[in-house]
Write a protein that holds these residues in place. Structure first.
Motif: not given
Lengths: 325, 325
Positions: A203-204, A244, A247-248, A251-252, B237, B244
């Motif tokens: 989402p980032l 970031a 990580l998000t 899968p991460p 998440l 993040a």
């Protein structure tokens, strides 16, 4: 029939503003522009042998026959080159790195830059570096930057012919030192090639990309003005932004190891204490610690005093694509 | 003149969907709604003594006179309570935690929930839990959730009267176990109170907040359906999204320690191997490892076999605000 061959040498690069994700995977148009330093002392030497008698491509890396997946990726890239230059012969490729693979040093960047250049020599073509940058991009996005020496910007572009890298300053412009801290030689679970496809699941990612133009501007300014403090802040922010997103994603992707966090925090503390140092981290656990020529020996001592540091490679602004002949 | 007093007990909570950043700092309206589990076994007990003869507020935490900064924060909160209830007496406060402060267990949540409740008893008021949730929010946002037992959602709201927490399921709904892994007792450089103000300096905060409604919906569904796998994915998440933002704020907040990364990766690996486990991490290095009642002993053994694990607290869904009298 004469067997033709061509050789080239390329070095990896480390990005201050990082490439992560594509807006067009097929054309390998990146979601955002990026900015890097080509690394001296580290190199991939590649020779391409062309022979109409070959029935398939073959690949030897560091003296060993490559597995089916690397060969498939290289062969797919050769298909693009063959189509571009209207060729059809299969190729036998020999490639040697003087640095360990799979450690966050972008071996694919130097590998595909050297391969694109060696191939063109083998077929007797002499494309300019912009065309080489465009071509090598199809093998690995960051290879487009390894064509050039010193400090290099890759413009994202809206079509293939606009998506290439250019030098923004030569190696002599700024005597930065990159201390490449090896925390482990284990191969990554998910390489950056597969990781790019996951970028948009975070989402980032959109916000990271939207904010990229201002980071590119700051980074370019920092390099042109040799503003260490500005480069430090923007490079660490950009590295953290990419991780970031990793990580998000789903899968991460957790590329960091315990030693990575220790180094990130130590380097920030050293800078707060007055040392010119900053970190940047690619898709792997190893940490690139930048510093100045004057301070690099004392920084190196501090790094080596930390636990989990297996090795440190020392690199400086390096050369772009070159030919051994 | 009679000296009035009131006492209350509250427990901390751990959020699956986390509070980070305010859309209105003065009113403590959070940028996004959040969802938590109140933790049993851990508690803050607070007694408020009111005396017209006192010339200033005083604060004793765990038997020691608090420093000027905690006292200032508590006194500012008491001013809000005094204004709300049209009171003027200063207060002597005694508060005791049965868990270590500054370790990523949200001690401010239980502290301000207990303080708000104890104060109302001292002045002879009996507000309902919604009003208590609103009031304690002004001391610490996450305190609004500690008013309630079990699984709790805090609605962000557009004005103060809309920004309160409610129970979505009682403690008996789901026998989850939270293994709170203490990796260090060092006090944080930047507490979450100061950190909230930095949230909007991250280029990623807006995207995190925008995406929050769907995470809240998934998390609520996971809890109501006791869907461990869904809760695992959404909680990890959400935790990664908050960190993040922290990692990319200016200045960056790196709450993780080497042990934090080791635990994050280990817990993911255990889940891939079939164990029901997931992590969530607040503004500190410690890791909350959730699992089921059946598996918690084997998970505990695995955790204790890792390096850097100093202590593990075991908690389950717990009670909201309560009164010792």
């Amino acid at each position: 029939m004469v067997k033709e061959s061509g050789s080239a040498i390329a070095s990896p690069n480390i990005a201050f503003i990082k490439y992560w994700g594509n807006k067009n995977s097929e054309l390998r148009l990146p979601s955002n522009g990026s900015l890097s330093m080509t690394l001296n002392g580290l190199e991939t030497r590649t020779t391409v042998y062309l022979d109409p008698g070959l029935s398939s491509d073959s690949l030897i890396i560091n003296g060993e026959t490559a597995g089916p997946l690397p060969l498939q990726r290289v062969s797919g890239f050769l298909d693009i080159l063959r189509q571009h230059f209207n060729q059809k012969d299969c190729a036998a490729i020999e490639s040697n790195n003087n640095f360990p693979p799979g450690t966050g040093i972008a071996s694919s960047a130097s590998a595909f830059a050297a391969l694109a250049a060696a191939y063109t020599r083998a077929i007797g073509e002499f494309p300019d570096n912009r065309e080489l940058s465009i071509l090598s991009r199809f093998g690995s996005g960051s290879a487009s930057r390894s064509i050039h020496s010193g400090f290099v910007e890759w413009y994202a572009g809206e079509k293939s012919s606009e998506s290439y890298a250019e030098q923004i300053a030569p190696p002599s412009h700024w005597n930065l030192v990159d201390l490449i801290i090896i925390t482990g030689y284990a191969h990554k679970k998910v390489g950056s090639f597969a990781g790019h496809a996951l970028a948009d699941t975070s989402p980032l990612q959109h916000a990271r990309v939207q904010n990229c133009r201002s980071r590119l501007d700051s980074c370019r300014t920092a390099i042109l003005n040799r503003d260490f403090e500005l480069l430090a802040e923007i490079a660490e922010l950009d590295s953290n932004l990419m991780h970031a997103v990793m990580l998000t994603s789903s899968p991460p992707l957790i590329y960091w190891e315990p030693a990575t966090i220790l180094l990130m925090k130590s380097i920030r503390t050293w800078r707060e204490e007055g040392l010119p140092v900053f970190y940047t981290i690619d898709a792997g656990p190893n940490v690139h610690c930048f510093t100045t020529e004057q301070e690099h020996e004392s920084v190196l001592r501090k790094i080596k005093s930390l636990p989990s540091v297996q090795d440190v490679l020392i690199s400086r602004p390096g050369e772009g694509i070159r030919y051994p002949d």
